[in-house]
Write a protein that holds these residues in place. Structure first.
Motif, short mmCIF file in Angstrom:
data_model
loop_
_atom_site.label_atom_id
_atom_site.label_comp_id
_atom_site.label_asym_id
_atom_site.label_seq_id
_atom_site.Cartn_x
_atom_site.Cartn_y
_atom_site.Cartn_z
N ALA A 125 0.83 -1.20 0.00
CA ALA A 125 0.00 0.00 0.00
C ALA A 125 0.87 1.25 0.00
N THR A 126 1.95 1.22 0.75
CA THR A 126 2.89 2.35 0.78
C THR A 126 3.53 2.56 -0.58
N ALA A 127 3.86 1.46 -1.25
CA ALA A 127 4.56 1.54 -2.53
C ALA A 127 3.69 2.10 -3.65
N LEU A 128 2.37 2.17 -3.43
CA LEU A 128 1.51 2.76 -4.46
C LEU A 128 1.75 4.26 -4.62
N ALA A 129 2.52 4.84 -3.70
CA ALA A 129 2.89 6.25 -3.83
C ALA A 129 4.28 6.41 -4.45
N ASP A 130 4.85 5.32 -4.96
CA ASP A 130 6.20 5.36 -5.54
C ASP A 130 6.25 6.33 -6.72
N ASP A 131 7.41 6.94 -6.92
CA ASP A 131 7.56 7.91 -8.00
C ASP A 131 7.54 7.27 -9.38
N HIS A 132 7.89 5.97 -9.47
CA HIS A 132 7.99 5.34 -10.79
C HIS A 132 6.74 4.52 -11.09
N TRP A 133 6.20 4.72 -12.29
CA TRP A 133 4.92 4.08 -12.63
C TRP A 133 5.03 2.56 -12.69
N GLN A 134 6.19 2.02 -13.09
CA GLN A 134 6.30 0.56 -13.15
C GLN A 134 6.25 -0.06 -11.76
#
Length: 324
Positions: free
Chosen positions: A231-240
């Motif tokens: 869930a946290t990683a859904l805010a990652d800067d990279h779309w992949q």
């Protein structure tokens, strides 16, 4: 007839000893077209010719003969200083090696030649034998990053290997290519610390490809304990990273992720929006219906299709009789 063939063969074998490179090239090409097993030994000798062009043609000729007796000599060619000779030898060996050559390959792996070791590691992936493990593990500590990367990649192909703490340790490797391969390999291991290590890589590694690969491996594990990190990683800067994080969340539906999944429906990348819709369909939470209805107007056709699938999935779940 046999006498004529032997006479012709001897003619070209003699030409292989010519000091003229063009003569030796003609001889190798002719032996290649003859395809006679008697040409095997002369072609193996040609592998050590001073001309790399002759060597390469000899490799190709031996490849076409497809005689396993050439395997030891071709393995030696993996250490050639010439990249084309190494590449052709590796391709030929890819078709010629079998489990019968395992000990030969493992002996070669212990030689201190990086190119040879890299070629052998590639070939061991075609044999899949767990006996390779003790020979591969020392390479995890090699001072050559390409060897560490190739070794942890080969680990992924070995049958029956379920635990390998040394592979987890490579998530801290200073080289990003090693960490990228290590994260993919951990998707196939079952150590107690694997999921936690992948979650840390997903949310903390500075390299986006490492984070993406961590999401891919977490999708294979489908472990509910990874949901918070995902869930946290859904805010990652990279779309992949966001895309493959959503694919991991599709394997572990959890109502706590509903807000971030709905938010992902408005991502700037259509691939991310599509996988968000799929994840919401897997979640089957009716609270997502309004957001999904709005997503039916998405400019990307695939997003619309999968959004409708998600709506249908939720509505079907609502119509199912309760088990209570």
């Amino acid at each position: 007839m046999s006498t004529n063939i032997d006479s012709e063969l001897n003619q070209w074998l003699e030409l292989l000893r010519s000091p003229n490179e063009s003569d030796r090239l003609v001889a190798v090409k002719t032996l290649q077209h003859l395809g006679d097993e008697d040409a095997l030994d002369p072609l193996i000798i040609a592998l050590t010719d001073q001309s790399t062009t002759v060597q390469k043609l000899a490799v190709i000729a031996l490849w076409e003969l497809a005689n396993p007796a050439a395997v030891p000599a071709l393995i030696s060619c993996l250490a050639s200083p010439d990249g084309e000779v190494r590449a052709e030898s590796r391709s030929a060996l890819g078709e010629l090696v079998s489990p019968d050559h395992l000990l030969l390959l493992l002996d070669a792996l212990q030689q201190k030649n990086v190119e040879l070791q890299l070629g052998v590691l590639f070939l061991l992936r075609k044999i899949h034998d767990v006996q390779c493990l003790p020979y591969i593990l020392p390479l995890f500590k090699s001072d050559q990053a390409e060897l560490r990367e190739a070794a942890v990649t080969t680990l992924r192909y070995l049958n029956q290997v379920k635990q390998c703490p040394a592979a987890i340790a490579l998530l801290s490797d200073p080289d990003e290519t090693v960490r990228r391969s290590a994260t993919l390999t951990l998707g196939h291991l079952a150590d107690a610390d694997v999921v936690a290590a992948l979650c840390h890589a997903l949310t903390s590694d500075v390299d986006w490809q490492v984070r993406r690969n961590a999401a891919k491996s977490l999708a294979l594990h489908a472990d509910p304990s990874a949901v918070s990190a995902l869930a946290t990683a859904l805010a990652d800067d990279h779309w992949q990273v966001r895309k493959f994080t959503l694919q991991a969340l599709q394997t572990t539906p959890d109502d706590r992720t509903l807000p971030v999944l709905i938010q992902a429906l408005t991502d700037e990348y259509s691939d991310v929006r599509r996988d968000a819709a799929i994840a919401l369909g897997a979640l089957k939470n009716p609270a997502a219906l309004n957001a999904l209805q709005q997503a039916l107007d998405d400019p990307d056709r695939d997003v619309c299709i999968y959004t409708q699938h998600a709506i249908n999935s939720i509505q079907e779940a609502l119509q199912e009789p309760s088990n209570a």
